[in-house]
Motif scaffolding. Sequence first.
Motif, PDB file in Angstrom:
ATOM      1  N   VAL A  73       0.850  -1.183   0.000  1.00  0.00           N
ATOM      2  CA  VAL A  73       0.000   0.000   0.000  1.00  0.00           C
ATOM      3  C   VAL A  73       0.890   1.238   0.000  1.00  0.00           C
ATOM      4  CG1 VAL A  73      -1.946  -1.089   1.181  1.00  0.00           C
ATOM      5  CG2 VAL A  73      -0.171   0.068   2.527  1.00  0.00           C
ATOM      6  N   ALA A  74       0.387   2.308  -0.553  1.00  0.00           N
ATOM      7  CA  ALA A  74       1.085   3.591  -0.504  1.00  0.00           C
ATOM      8  C   ALA A  74       0.548   4.365   0.699  1.00  0.00           C
ATOM      9  CB  ALA A  74       0.858   4.376  -1.785  1.00  0.00           C
ATOM     10  N   TRP A  75       1.443   4.969   1.456  1.00  0.00           N
ATOM     11  CA  TRP A  75       1.055   5.742   2.633  1.00  0.00           C
ATOM     12  C   TRP A  75       1.105   7.229   2.305  1.00  0.00           C
ATOM     13  CZ3 TRP A  75      -0.167   3.437   7.427  1.00  0.00           C
ATOM     14  CH2 TRP A  75       0.022   2.043   7.482  1.00  0.00           C
ATOM     15  N   HIS A  76       0.023   7.932   2.614  1.00  0.00           N
ATOM     16  CA  HIS A  76      -0.052   9.375   2.399  1.00  0.00           C
ATOM     17  C   HIS A  76      -0.264  10.068   3.742  1.00  0.00           C
ATOM     18  CE1 HIS A  76      -1.317   9.459  -2.142  1.00  0.00           C
ATOM     19  NE2 HIS A  76      -0.360   8.579  -1.903  1.00  0.00           N
ATOM     20  N   LEU A  77       0.438  11.181   3.963  1.00  0.00           N
ATOM     21  CA  LEU A  77       0.192  11.986   5.153  1.00  0.00           C
ATOM     22  C   LEU A  77      -0.878  13.012   4.821  1.00  0.00           C
ATOM     23  CD1 LEU A  77       0.967  12.715   8.082  1.00  0.00           C
ATOM     24  CD2 LEU A  77       2.552  14.399   7.125  1.00  0.00           C
ATOM     25  N   VAL A  78      -2.009  12.943   5.522  1.00  0.00           N
ATOM     26  CA  VAL A  78      -3.126  13.840   5.225  1.00  0.00           C
ATOM     27  C   VAL A  78      -3.364  14.855   6.341  1.00  0.00           C
ATOM     28  CG1 VAL A  78      -4.235  12.147   3.730  1.00  0.00           C
ATOM     29  CG2 VAL A  78      -4.854  12.217   6.155  1.00  0.00           C
ATOM     30  N   GLY A  79      -2.613  14.738   7.445  1.00  0.00           N
ATOM     31  CA  GLY A  79      -2.761  15.668   8.559  1.00  0.00           C
ATOM     32  C   GLY A  79      -1.631  16.677   8.605  1.00  0.00           C
ATOM     33  N   HIS A  80      -1.720  17.581   9.548  1.00  0.00           N
ATOM     34  CA  HIS A  80      -0.734  18.655   9.692  1.00  0.00           C
ATOM     35  C   HIS A  80       0.655  18.083   9.962  1.00  0.00           C
ATOM     36  CE1 HIS A  80       0.896  22.567  10.552  1.00  0.00           C
ATOM     37  NE2 HIS A  80       1.252  22.202  11.763  1.00  0.00           N
ATOM     38  N   LEU A  81       1.651  18.661   9.326  1.00  0.00           N
ATOM     39  CA  LEU A  81       3.032  18.198   9.479  1.00  0.00           C
ATOM     40  C   LEU A  81       3.852  19.266  10.188  1.00  0.00           C
ATOM     41  CD1 LEU A  81       5.376  16.237   8.939  1.00  0.00           C
ATOM     42  CD2 LEU A  81       5.606  17.277   6.669  1.00  0.00           C
ATOM     43  N   GLN A  82       4.456  18.873  11.309  1.00  0.00           N
ATOM     44  CA  GLN A  82       5.381  19.766  12.014  1.00  0.00           C
ATOM     45  C   GLN A  82       6.768  19.642  11.392  1.00  0.00           C
ATOM     46  OE1 GLN A  82       4.581  17.929  15.875  1.00  0.00           O
ATOM     47  NE2 GLN A  82       3.740  19.889  16.594  1.00  0.00           N
ATOM     48  N   ARG A  83       7.513  20.734  11.398  1.00  0.00           N
ATOM     49  CA  ARG A  83       8.817  20.720  10.729  1.00  0.00           C
ATOM     50  C   ARG A  83       9.784  19.729  11.365  1.00  0.00           C
ATOM     51  NH1 ARG A  83      11.571  25.350  11.175  1.00  0.00           N
ATOM     52  NH2 ARG A  83      10.184  26.137  12.797  1.00  0.00           N
ATOM     53  N   ASN A  84       9.656  19.492  12.666  1.00  0.00           N
ATOM     54  CA  ASN A  84      10.573  18.543  13.305  1.00  0.00           C
ATOM     55  C   ASN A  84      10.242  17.089  12.985  1.00  0.00           C
ATOM     56  OD1 ASN A  84       8.264  18.280  14.856  1.00  0.00           O
ATOM     57  ND2 ASN A  84       9.297  18.474  16.825  1.00  0.00           N
ATOM     58  N   LYS A  85       9.152  16.870  12.244  1.00  0.00           N
ATOM     59  CA  LYS A  85       8.772  15.510  11.852  1.00  0.00           C
ATOM     60  C   LYS A  85       8.994  15.249  10.355  1.00  0.00           C
ATOM     61  CE  LYS A  85       7.248  14.238  15.921  1.00  0.00           C
ATOM     62  NZ  LYS A  85       7.935  13.180  16.709  1.00  0.00           N
ATOM     63  N   VAL A  86       9.556  16.229   9.653  1.00  0.00           N
ATOM     64  CA  VAL A  86       9.689  16.107   8.194  1.00  0.00           C
ATOM     65  C   VAL A  86      10.574  14.935   7.796  1.00  0.00           C
ATOM     66  CG1 VAL A  86      10.693  17.221   6.155  1.00  0.00           C
ATOM     67  CG2 VAL A  86       9.142  18.500   7.639  1.00  0.00           C
ATOM     68  N   LYS A  87      11.698  14.772   8.455  1.00  0.00           N
ATOM     69  CA  LYS A  87      12.631  13.695   8.099  1.00  0.00           C
ATOM     70  C   LYS A  87      11.941  12.335   8.184  1.00  0.00           C
ATOM     71  CE  LYS A  87      17.221  11.823   9.153  1.00  0.00           C
ATOM     72  NZ  LYS A  87      18.426  11.954  10.033  1.00  0.00           N
ATOM     73  N   SER A  88      11.211  12.112   9.267  1.00  0.00           N
ATOM     74  CA  SER A  88      10.476  10.846   9.426  1.00  0.00           C
ATOM     75  C   SER A  88       9.367  10.720   8.400  1.00  0.00           C
ATOM     76  CB  SER A  88       9.887  10.757  10.835  1.00  0.00           C
ATOM     77  OG  SER A  88      10.911  10.723  11.809  1.00  0.00           O
ATOM     78  N   ARG A 103       7.807  27.986   4.796  1.00  0.00           N
ATOM     79  CA  ARG A 103       8.753  27.503   5.810  1.00  0.00           C
ATOM     80  C   ARG A 103       8.771  25.981   5.870  1.00  0.00           C
ATOM     81  NH1 ARG A 103       8.441  29.021  12.225  1.00  0.00           N
ATOM     82  NH2 ARG A 103      10.643  28.763  12.726  1.00  0.00           N
ATOM     83  N   LEU A 104       7.600  25.371   5.876  1.00  0.00           N
ATOM     84  CA  LEU A 104       7.513  23.914   5.889  1.00  0.00           C
ATOM     85  C   LEU A 104       8.067  23.341   4.592  1.00  0.00           C
ATOM     86  CD1 LEU A 104       6.603  21.191   7.038  1.00  0.00           C
ATOM     87  CD2 LEU A 104       4.304  21.666   6.153  1.00  0.00           C
ATOM     88  N   ALA A 105       7.739  23.953   3.468  1.00  0.00           N
ATOM     89  CA  ALA A 105       8.225  23.466   2.175  1.00  0.00           C
ATOM     90  C   ALA A 105       9.745  23.505   2.105  1.00  0.00           C
ATOM     91  CB  ALA A 105       7.619  24.299   1.046  1.00  0.00           C
ATOM     92  N   LYS A 106      10.349  24.542   2.662  1.00  0.00           N
ATOM     93  CA  LYS A 106      11.818  24.639   2.669  1.00  0.00           C
ATOM     94  C   LYS A 106      12.436  23.499   3.473  1.00  0.00           C
ATOM     95  CE  LYS A 106      12.408  29.632   1.945  1.00  0.00           C
ATOM     96  NZ  LYS A 106      12.803  30.930   2.570  1.00  0.00           N
ATOM     97  N   GLU A 107      11.826  23.172   4.609  1.00  0.00           N
ATOM     98  CA  GLU A 107      12.339  22.066   5.421  1.00  0.00           C
ATOM     99  C   GLU A 107      12.184  20.738   4.682  1.00  0.00           C
ATOM    100  OE1 GLU A 107      14.146  20.206   8.672  1.00  0.00           O
ATOM    101  OE2 GLU A 107      14.002  22.336   8.158  1.00  0.00           O
ATOM    102  N   ILE A 108      11.047  20.553   4.011  1.00  0.00           N
ATOM    103  CA  ILE A 108      10.846  19.341   3.216  1.00  0.00           C
ATOM    104  C   ILE A 108      11.890  19.253   2.120  1.00  0.00           C
ATOM    105  CG2 ILE A 108       9.281  18.192   1.588  1.00  0.00           C
ATOM    106  CD1 ILE A 108       6.946  19.318   3.265  1.00  0.00           C
TER     107      ILE A 108
END
Length: 229
Positions: A73-88, A103-108
């Motif tokens: 299955v493909a996993w999609h994140l559909v909820g809010h993403l904190q910048r400290n969780k981007v790597k995971s 700001r979030l896009a830059k971290e991603i």
Amino acid sequence: MTSISENLKRVRERISRAAERAGRQAHDITLVAVSKTKPAEAIVEAAAAGVRVVGENRVQEAERKVGDVTDVVAWHLVGHLQRNKVKSALRLFEMIHSVDSLRLAKEIGKRAVQAGISARTLVQVNTSGADSQFGAEPDATVDLVGRISELEGVGVEGLMTIGLFLPDPEAVRPCFVQLRELGEEIAAARIAGVSMAHLSMGMTGDFEVAIEEGATMVRVGSAIFGARQ
């Protein structure tokens, strides 16, 4: 007790009828089965019934489940993403639906470049106007998409919205209309590296209206898995 496979059959029938009303094909609409609060066993059952895309709201919750779901299955994140969780998040998810700031896009982008990948993302838009909801302001979305397009490691493939939480799906329709029109405006701008292939909108209570307004992804949880815990 109704099984997940029976629920899934009913949801697919609703998708087909909504697509037919809109003169569309059901196979052009991706069903994202949102498994928030549900155990890995429920996802395995859904996958056995044909679910191919699973949506999770939180990185931490997905981390506890992904290893226990051996189905493809493909996993999609559909909820809010904190910048400290981007790597995971980049390690777990094939697509992030909830990019709501530069700001979030830059971290991603930074983390994606480090990992040697290009992140697949959707830009979240707050079409409801509710202060409690995340998302870019509609008037700022075109500019935000343009700025994200300049970042290395981030690919924008469309838009996402949640819409108003109202019992009448028709009252939510304007939110979906606004997202579709924004997508059309961005597509017409022909921003380099940006695709408007996807509109992620519509949940259990209103996904049929979202399909009528052009949704290519609907995020359905309780109609498949039952009420959340």
